[in-house]
Every structure is written in C-alpha cells, then in structure tokens.
Design an enzyme around this catalytic site. Structure first.
Site, PDB file in Angstrom:
ATOM      1  N   VAL A 179      10.296 -10.346  10.133  1.00  0.00           N
ATOM      2  CA  VAL A 179      10.270  -9.021  10.768  1.00  0.00           C
ATOM      3  C   VAL A 179      10.553  -7.947   9.727  1.00  0.00           C
ATOM      4  CG1 VAL A 179      11.245  -7.548  12.571  1.00  0.00           C
ATOM      5  CG2 VAL A 179      11.094 -10.015  12.948  1.00  0.00           C
ATOM      6  N   LYS A 208       7.302  -9.454  16.861  1.00  0.00           N
ATOM      7  CA  LYS A 208       8.506  -9.063  16.104  1.00  0.00           C
ATOM      8  C   LYS A 208       9.549  -8.453  17.024  1.00  0.00           C
ATOM      9  CE  LYS A 208       5.971  -8.255  11.799  1.00  0.00           C
ATOM     10  NZ  LYS A 208       5.120  -7.300  11.094  1.00  0.00           N
ATOM     11  N   GLY A 237       9.162  -7.104   6.875  1.00  0.00           N
ATOM     12  CA  GLY A 237       8.974  -7.364   5.442  1.00  0.00           C
ATOM     13  C   GLY A 237      10.258  -7.307   4.646  1.00  0.00           C
TER      14      GLY A 237
END
Ligand code: NAP
Ligand code: HSE
Length: 453
Positions: free
Chosen positions: A150, A222, A152
C-alpha cells in the site's frame, strides 16, 4: 563484476565485525523485483549494517529466462523453477513479487509450507486471500510482511500497526493509486487519456492489467487492507463502492479548476454515526488542502487518530525504487526478527472487531458536484432545482456558460450545467440524479462526484 562487488562487502564486514548471512530469494523479477535485486547487490553494505546480517541474494525466480532484466544478476542466481527455492532449506526469506492472485496464492502457500518467511508487495493477493494466508503463516510459525503493498514508499502499514498503536483511527483519506494520480495530473496539463496510460505503463507504475488502476480496483484493495488494520473490521474489498478515473471527462477537470478544486481519486475510510464509511471515487478536493496538491505518481494519506490528531503522509506510491525501498525495509525487519514479533502479536486478518459495522452507502453524507447536459430552454433549471428540493438537497452554486457554436446541435442548443450542493445524503443525491436524467431536456452523460472541503 557483480560477484566481486559482493565479495568486497563480505570482506569489509568480515574485517570489522564477523557477520552471518541470510539467504534470500526473489520470486518475480519485474519492475519491483529488479529494484529489490539492485538494492541487495549495489547496497549490500547498507542492508547488512541495518539487518545485522548480509542479505545474500541466492535465487531469483522468473517465468521466462530469456527476457531481459533491469538488473545484473550474478551467474547462477536466475531460475525458472520455484522448486529451487522451495527445496533450498538455507533460504529463509522469500520476496514474493509476482502479480495477480491465483498463481501468487499457490506459490505463497508452498513457500510458507517449506518454512520461508515472506515479504510481498502484492495487495491484490493480500486483499483477496489475507485471512487464509495469514492463518497459514501463523499455524506454521512464519510471518508475512507487506508494507510495500500500500502506497509504495510510504511506510503506512508500519505506521498504522506500530507508530500509531496508541490511537483509534477516526478518519483515513488517501490517494492510493499512483497511476491514476499520474494520469489525472497529465490530463490537467493537456495530455490525452490513452497517452497518459501508456506513459504510466512505460514508467512501471501501472499493474500488468492497467484496468485495475484506472477503474478503482487497486485503490479499493489497498483501502480494504488499510481499513482492516485501522479499524479491525472484516472488509471484502469487492463490496467497497468504487468509481475510477476511467470515467473522468476533461471538461470536469476544467470545471473543478474554475470552482477552485482539484480532482483526485480518493479512498476514504472514516467512522460516522451510521458505521464505517468506505468508498473510492474521483473527488473534487478544495485547492490548498494538502491532498489537492499531490501530483504525478505521488500518493498521500491523511490519517486522524484520537490521540495524535491529524497526520499527513506523502511520497511516491508506485515505481521501482520507492516500492523496492519498502520491500527491502520489510526484508530487513524480517531478518532482524521485528516482523515476527508484530505478526504474532497483531493477528491481522485473523481476528476481526465485530462491533465495527459498515455504513450503508446511501447513508453516507457529503457535498456533491453534478454536471448535466441540458437544453438551453426556459424551465429546465427550475425542473432540476425542484427535484433537488424534493430530495432535501440545497444548492450551493451553479455554473452555466453561454453556449458556443460547437454546442449547437441539429436538435437544438445543449449546454453543460454544473451544480455544487451543500451537504446531502448519498441516497438522496443518487435518486435526484436518476430523476433528473429522466427529464426530457437532459441528455445522457450526467456526472456526480463527491466534494471534499
Ligand atoms: P511485473 O513487472 O509484471 O513483474 C512480475 C514478475 O513476476 C515478472 O518477473 C514475471 O516473470 C514474474 N512472474 C509472474 N508470474 C510468475 C510465476 N507464476 N512464476 C514465476 N514468476 C512469475 O510486476 P511489478 O510491477 O514488479 O509488480 C509486482 C507486484 O508488486 C504486483 O503484485 C504489484 O501489484 C505490486 N506492486 C507494484 C508496484 C509498482 O510500482 N510496479 C508498486 C507496489 C506494488 P517474467 O518477467 O518472466 O514474465
Ligand atoms: N499500480 C499501482 C499504482 C502500483 O499505480 O499505485 C503501486 O501499488
């Protein structure tokens, strides 16, 4: 050359402080996997110092051995046989970076069964099979780390599970899909939609199937993960109401600008009197709010905790280096033993808080932006405002520009009519939209979007 570099690191560490090595495998050497390999190979001194052990890349598994890789792997590392990892008892941790769900699930279960701890960035897999995989890992005494799944490079999962552990989260709003944010930013600068999607793919931001980015699926997956961690609720990502940027029209970007807003694909999980509100949708965010200023492939998450107040996280949400940064941090945590402790204690995806109810979407309250295409005739505005009135929706502002010659059609003159509302119920806003669309003087193609002030 790569091999000799690895020897230098070992030599340095051997000289200064004798250190064991932890053998690691990467399964999937695409955008992210290549980034992880690069960090392990090019920054072995850094990772060894922080892990207290040399993270030794023993094996890397791909489907197609002939495909060029975006990293220089030492001889003997690359294989197309997952059994090379499963049957190697010296490999303790596996970085699982293949996309999709079913093959990834089977491989992860096999890896857990063979005694490996797992690090992954695959949010589709965690959102879909988190309960099964986490239960299996727990049963086998193994761990799964997934901070890269989630946002990056933003360490949002570590923050929610550890740094904010004294809080009950009351609100979480995020820009969670870097590809969508990149595409909308490009469109704001005049790029066409298809060109922006192709560029996001070229830059390694998009999923293998970019439809998952632009239709809101990736952000919903996410959001389901974050909402589970933040509220303990059992959440089926497929039930989160979602709209993507694939339905966005450049005309809405222009009206948003005129009204003093930016359009962002916003994922929201917040507590209300009617339960936990969850939704993903393109939203007009008031210019000047930190979320409105998030551009390109950046992600951002605004979290409110009952003790800490509001926090704002911002950073690159997609791409090789930021995602690999999060994966390697998880790898280090796993090697040190921190992941196992948190994994054991938190019981994520295994225990749910039954008192958290999901708010029915028709009860969600907020402001709305509507755009209709209407006949430029007497009485149309009156019909529309009457319908809003019957649904107890108060109008905050209206824009209707004078028609230009392009809007003159054979069947008459049609113009865009934009209406911003005050706070209204989602259910009422939907009913009003349906009734207005049925008016004879309204053309198909109406838009309704949430507004965040
Ligand atoms: P990618 O570039 O498509 O790479 C996937 C890799 O997995 C490829 O090397 C592929 O091998 C390999 N693979 C696929 N199926 C396999 C199988 N059955 N057995 C062995 N190897 C297999 O994907 P990516 O962008 O690196 O993303 C990887 C994961 O990270 C995905 O779950 C994605 O959602 C997630 N993620 C990506 C980003 C990002 O910015 N890209 C950010 C956060 C999370 P071949 O190359 O031989 O086909
Ligand atoms: N495709 C995803 C995105 C990658 O664009 O956000 C990061 O999860």
């Amino acid at each position: 050359m790569v091999d000799s570099t690895r020897k230098v690191y070992l030599f340095l560490w051997d000289c200064n402080s004798p250190m064991d090595k932890t053998k690691v495998a990467i399964v999937g050497v695409g955008t992210v996997g290549a980034g992880v390999a690069r960090i392990l190979l090019d920054h072995g001194d850094r990772t060894a110092k922080n892990a207290g052990t040399t993270l030794w890349l023993e094996t890397a598994v791909v489907r197609d051995l002939a495909k060029p890789r975006d990293c220089d792997l030492p001889d003997g590392v690359l294989t197309d046989d997952i059994q090379d990892v499963i049957n190697n008892d010296e490999i303790k941790v596996v970085v699982q970076l293949i996309g999709g769900v079913e093959a990834a699930r089977t491989i992860m279960l096999e890896l857990l069964e063979s005694g490996k701890d797992i690090v992954t960035a695959n949010k589709a897999l965690i959102a879909e099979h988190g309960p099964e995989l986490f239960a299996k890992a727990r049963e086998l005494g193994r761990s799964i780390a997934f901070d890269a799944a989630v946002a990056g490079g933003i360490p949002i999962i570590t923050n929610l599970t550890q740094c904010l552990a004294a809080n009950q989260v009351t609100s979480l709003r995020g820009i969670l899909n870097g590809t969508s944010n990149f595409i909308v930013s490009q469109m704001e600068q005049g790029a066409d939609y298809d060109g922006a999607v192709a560029e996001a793919q070229r830059l390694g931001y998009a999923e293998a199937d970019p439809a998952m980015d632009v239709d809101g699926t990736d952000a919903a997956q996410k959001l389901a993960i974050l909402a589970h961690i933040a509220y303990g609720a059992e959440i089926d990502w497929k039930k989160i109401p979602k709209t993507g940027i694939d339905t966005l029209d450049t005309v809405d970007l222009k009206y948003a600008e005129e009204l003093g807003y930016k359009i962002k694909l916003l994922a929201v999980a917040q507590m209300s009197d009617d339960g936990l509100e969850l939704h993903v949708s393109p939203t007009l965010v008031k210019a000047g709010l930190p979320l409105a200023e998030v551009r390109s492939a950046y992600n951002a998450i605004s979290v409110e905790g009952d003790q800490v107040g509001r926090l704002f996280y911002h950073g690159l949400g997609a791409g090789q280096k930021p995602t690999a940064s999060a994966v390697v941090a998880d790898l280090i945590d796993t090697a040190v033993g921190r992941t196992a402790l948190t994994f054991r204690t938190l019981k994520l995806f295994t225990e749910h808080n039954p008192s958290v109810q999901i708010c029915p979407s028709e009860k969600i309250v907020g402001r709305y932006y509507f755009r209709f295409v209407v006949a430029d005739e007497p009485g149309v505005l009156a019909d529309i405002t009457r319908i809003f009135g019957t649904h107890n929706i108060s109008i905050a502002s209206v824009i209707q520009h004078e028609p230009d010659e392009n809007e003159t059609q054979a069947e008459g003159v049609y113009v865009p009519l934009v209406i911003m509302t005050h706070t209204a119920c989602e259910g009422e806003a939907e009913s009003a939209l349906t009734e207005i669309n049925d008016l004879p003087n309204v053309r198909p193609g109406s838009r309704k979007m949430r507004v965040l002030n």
